[in-house]
Design a protein around this motif. Structure first.
Motif, mmCIF file in Angstrom:
data_model
loop_
_atom_site.group_PDB
_atom_site.id
_atom_site.type_symbol
_atom_site.label_atom_id
_atom_site.label_comp_id
_atom_site.label_asym_id
_atom_site.label_seq_id
_atom_site.Cartn_x
_atom_site.Cartn_y
_atom_site.Cartn_z
ATOM 1 N N HIS A 126 35.998 37.818 26.835
ATOM 2 C CA HIS A 126 36.370 37.726 28.244
ATOM 3 C C HIS A 126 37.365 38.829 28.565
ATOM 4 O O HIS A 126 37.880 39.510 27.655
ATOM 5 C CB HIS A 126 36.975 36.351 28.556
ATOM 6 N N LEU A 127 37.631 38.999 29.831
ATOM 7 C CA LEU A 127 38.599 39.987 30.303
ATOM 8 C C LEU A 127 39.984 39.348 30.407
ATOM 9 O O LEU A 127 40.117 38.115 30.257
ATOM 10 C CB LEU A 127 38.137 40.536 31.652
ATOM 11 N N PRO A 128 41.044 40.116 30.676
ATOM 12 C CA PRO A 128 42.398 39.548 30.644
ATOM 13 C C PRO A 128 42.815 38.781 31.886
ATOM 14 O O PRO A 128 43.992 38.722 32.229
ATOM 15 C CB PRO A 128 43.285 40.791 30.442
ATOM 16 N N VAL A 129 41.849 38.166 32.565
ATOM 17 C CA VAL A 129 42.142 37.306 33.708
ATOM 18 C C VAL A 129 41.138 36.160 33.672
ATOM 19 O O VAL A 129 39.991 36.349 33.244
ATOM 20 C CB VAL A 129 42.057 38.103 35.034
ATOM 21 N N ALA A 130 41.557 34.989 34.077
ATOM 22 C CA ALA A 130 40.666 33.827 34.060
ATOM 23 C C ALA A 130 39.441 34.079 34.933
ATOM 24 O O ALA A 130 39.488 34.855 35.892
ATOM 25 C CB ALA A 130 41.415 32.589 34.558
ATOM 26 N N ASP A 131 38.337 33.430 34.608
ATOM 27 C CA ASP A 131 37.084 33.652 35.324
ATOM 28 C C ASP A 131 37.208 33.417 36.819
ATOM 29 O O ASP A 131 36.515 34.051 37.618
ATOM 30 C CB ASP A 131 35.978 32.762 34.752
ATOM 31 N N ASP A 132 38.076 32.476 37.209
ATOM 32 C CA ASP A 132 38.243 32.202 38.641
ATOM 33 C C ASP A 132 39.395 32.985 39.248
ATOM 34 O O ASP A 132 39.786 32.751 40.393
ATOM 35 C CB ASP A 132 38.448 30.702 38.885
ATOM 36 N N TRP A 133 39.940 33.924 38.472
ATOM 37 C CA TRP A 133 41.038 34.792 38.901
ATOM 38 C C TRP A 133 42.309 33.992 39.230
ATOM 39 O O TRP A 133 43.158 34.441 39.998
ATOM 40 C CB TRP A 133 40.651 35.642 40.117
ATOM 41 N N SER A 134 42.472 32.847 38.603
ATOM 42 C CA SER A 134 43.628 32.003 38.921
ATOM 43 C C SER A 134 44.869 32.377 38.133
ATOM 44 O O SER A 134 45.990 32.071 38.553
ATOM 45 C CB SER A 134 43.288 30.535 38.648
ATOM 46 N N GLY A 152 40.876 31.650 42.732
ATOM 47 C CA GLY A 152 39.731 30.957 43.294
ATOM 48 C C GLY A 152 38.799 31.833 44.110
ATOM 49 O O GLY A 152 37.833 31.330 44.677
ATOM 50 N N THR A 153 39.063 33.144 44.185
ATOM 51 C CA THR A 153 38.236 34.011 45.013
ATOM 52 C C THR A 153 37.204 34.814 44.228
ATOM 53 O O THR A 153 36.484 35.628 44.811
ATOM 54 C CB THR A 153 39.109 34.997 45.813
ATOM 55 N N ALA A 154 37.118 34.613 42.929
ATOM 56 C CA ALA A 154 36.158 35.372 42.123
ATOM 57 C C ALA A 154 34.750 35.090 42.582
ATOM 58 O O ALA A 154 34.379 33.940 42.845
ATOM 59 C CB ALA A 154 36.316 35.000 40.651
ATOM 60 N N PRO A 155 33.907 36.121 42.715
ATOM 61 C CA PRO A 155 32.522 35.899 43.127
ATOM 62 C C PRO A 155 31.736 35.153 42.060
ATOM 63 O O PRO A 155 31.993 35.309 40.859
ATOM 64 C CB PRO A 155 31.970 37.321 43.318
ATOM 65 N N VAL A 156 30.808 34.328 42.488
ATOM 66 C CA VAL A 156 29.963 33.575 41.563
ATOM 67 C C VAL A 156 28.677 34.352 41.382
ATOM 68 O O VAL A 156 27.862 34.468 42.297
ATOM 69 C CB VAL A 156 29.674 32.165 42.105
ATOM 70 N N ARG A 157 28.483 34.897 40.173
ATOM 71 C CA ARG A 157 27.320 35.727 39.918
ATOM 72 C C ARG A 157 26.261 34.955 39.144
ATOM 73 O O ARG A 157 26.561 33.989 38.486
ATOM 74 C CB ARG A 157 27.732 36.986 39.146
#
Length: 446
Positions: free
Chosen positions: A219-227, A441-446
């Motif tokens: 994963h990248l250094p930010v949570a999947d939901d950008w929280s 909570g603004t991460a796009p859902v791909r």
């Protein structure tokens, strides 16, 4: 997002191409119609290498010749004015019907209503033809907002077969792990020739390391939901240790003359191995043709040797339809013809690129398998089969997050901070960015 396109900026020609059309309805007697009654589709194409301009013009001419009711008018826009010109056109309500769109700009474009949904405008089989690991690049909440044209892996290992053999190493068995790569780099450092080059400044590290971030942690250094930030996860420490080891052991240039996107240090013989994007294939063929026979490529080593784990992100370009276009059906029809139609059309593009860019469609892969130029290319098969299938999408989060992590890598590489301290600082900076930009909570859902 964004700074990855430093790589694409390298590819952009410095020669300005004259505009072949007007912003809205150039050459028309009335709005949206030509003098002979054809519906006008305006197409803005961001300026890349000269061969691309010639290829697009050839294909637009071919499409127009095949159509009785539609005419595509193409305008080539220089990269340095692209964003400003497109934004102004969107604000004025005369954005092009079709435009070149990077993968990283699709989530925001869809959210802002700037991109039209292509489902229903293109046949379903057009989307099933897209490779599985690329489908999500153009998909938001299950809907398609662009059609992919190509991918360019951010990280490929290039190495000098002659120097490898002279160092007592096997050119047919390139390193598979980070530890093996470090060993190779040490043995290949001879005299003025360094063993390895890789990104070493934040602006390059921010995007070129995305694939290796996935490799180290999944994963990248930010949570999947950008929280929240997860930059302090222990696995990222191993990544920073890898970069630090290369830099501080003296196997790579300490003050590179060019950025990561430019392969000239390798082409000039200054280094024996290089981490570089797939676009460097084109640079070597064009600028350093004598280096081609001496060069081999491989998937960049994985932390643990598992070559099915990603080591590269896949940047690249798509065509999209403007969300407010009055001719969506005709615009999508052109995209379908060019990018999703006869596989021979896109096979011709990849041949024109010198096989330095890679297909996103299974049927185009099949077409290239019977193309003698493609099968004879020394690099295409390796990159197509060992790198592209395992590549990940570039993240859509703000560039500031990528830069904060790139700064952490550099800090550890150059001894400005130890690894835990560098990651802790990045963690705080990323959390601050999330808070200030209200990203949770603004991460796009791909």
């Amino acid at each position: 997002m964004g700074k990855r396109h430093i790589a694409s900026a390298f590819a952009v020609s410095t020669v300005l191409v004259a505009s072949l059309g007007l912003a809205a309805c150039g050459g028309s007697d009335e709005a949206g119609k030509t003098a002979d009654g054809k519906t006008v589709v305006t197409f803005w194409q961001q300026q890349f290498e000269d061969y691309q301009q010639a290829w697009f013009k050839k294909q637009v001419d071919a499409y127009n010749s095949s159509q009785d009711k539609v005419k595509v008018q193409i305008q080539v826009v220089p990269a340095d004015t692209w964003a400003q010109k497109l934004k102004a056109a969107q604000a004025a309500g005369n954005a092009p019907d079709v435009a070149t769109t990077s993968y990283g700009n699709i989530p925001a474009g869809a959210a802002n209503g700037e991109l039209a949904e292509l489902d229903g405008l293109l046949p379903a089989e057009a989307f099933t033809d897209i490779k599985d690991n690329v489908k999500s690049f153009v998909t938001i909440n299950g809907k398609h907002y662009a059609y992919p044209m190509l991918v360019e892996p951010s990280t490929v290992l290039y190495y000098r077969k002659d120097l490898v053999q002279a160092a007592g190493l096997d050119p047919a068995n390139p390193p598979k792990t980070w530890a093996e790569l470090s060993t190779w780099a040490t043995k290949l450092t001879q005299g003025k020739v360094k063993g390895m080059t890789i990104a070493s400044v934040p602006a390059d590290l921010g995007w070129s390391s995305w694939g290796l971030q996935y490799n180290a942690c999944g994963h990248l250094p930010v949570a999947d939901d950008w929280s929240k930030s997860v930059a302090s996860d222990a696995c990222f420490g191993q990544l920073l240790d890898f970069y630090k080891g290369l830099y501080q052991s003296g196997v790579m240039p300490k003050q590179p003359k060019v950025g990561y996107a430019d392969g000239s240090p390798y082409g000039n013989g200054e280094v024996a191995m290089m981490a570089g994007g797939s676009w460097v294939v084109g640079q070597l063929k064009n600028e350093f043709p004598k280096m081609i026979d001496k060069t081999a490529v491989a998937a960049f080593p994985s932390m643990d040797g598992d070559q099915t784990k990603p080591t590269a992100t896949l940047g690249g370009w798509t065509l999209s339809v403007d969300g407010k276009s009055k001719v969506k059906e005709q615009a999508a029809g052109f995209i379908g013809w060019l990018l999703a139609g006869d596989p021979a059309i896109m096979a011709d593009f990849f041949k024109s690129s010198g096989f330095s860019k890679y297909t996103v469609r299974a049927t185009v892969d099949q077409a290239l398998e019977t193309n003698p130029d493609a099968t004879a290319d020394p690099f295409m098969k390796t990159i197509s089969e060992q790198v592209v299938p395992f590549g990940k999408a570039e993240p859509a989060y703000p560039w500031e997050i990528a830069l904060a992590f790139g700064t952490a890598i550099e800090s550890a590489m150059k001894g400005n901070a130890d690894v835990p301290a560098a990651l802790k600082k990045a963690d705080g900076e990323i959390n601050d960015i999330i808070k200030k930009q209200s990203l949770a909570g603004t991460a796009p859902v791909r």
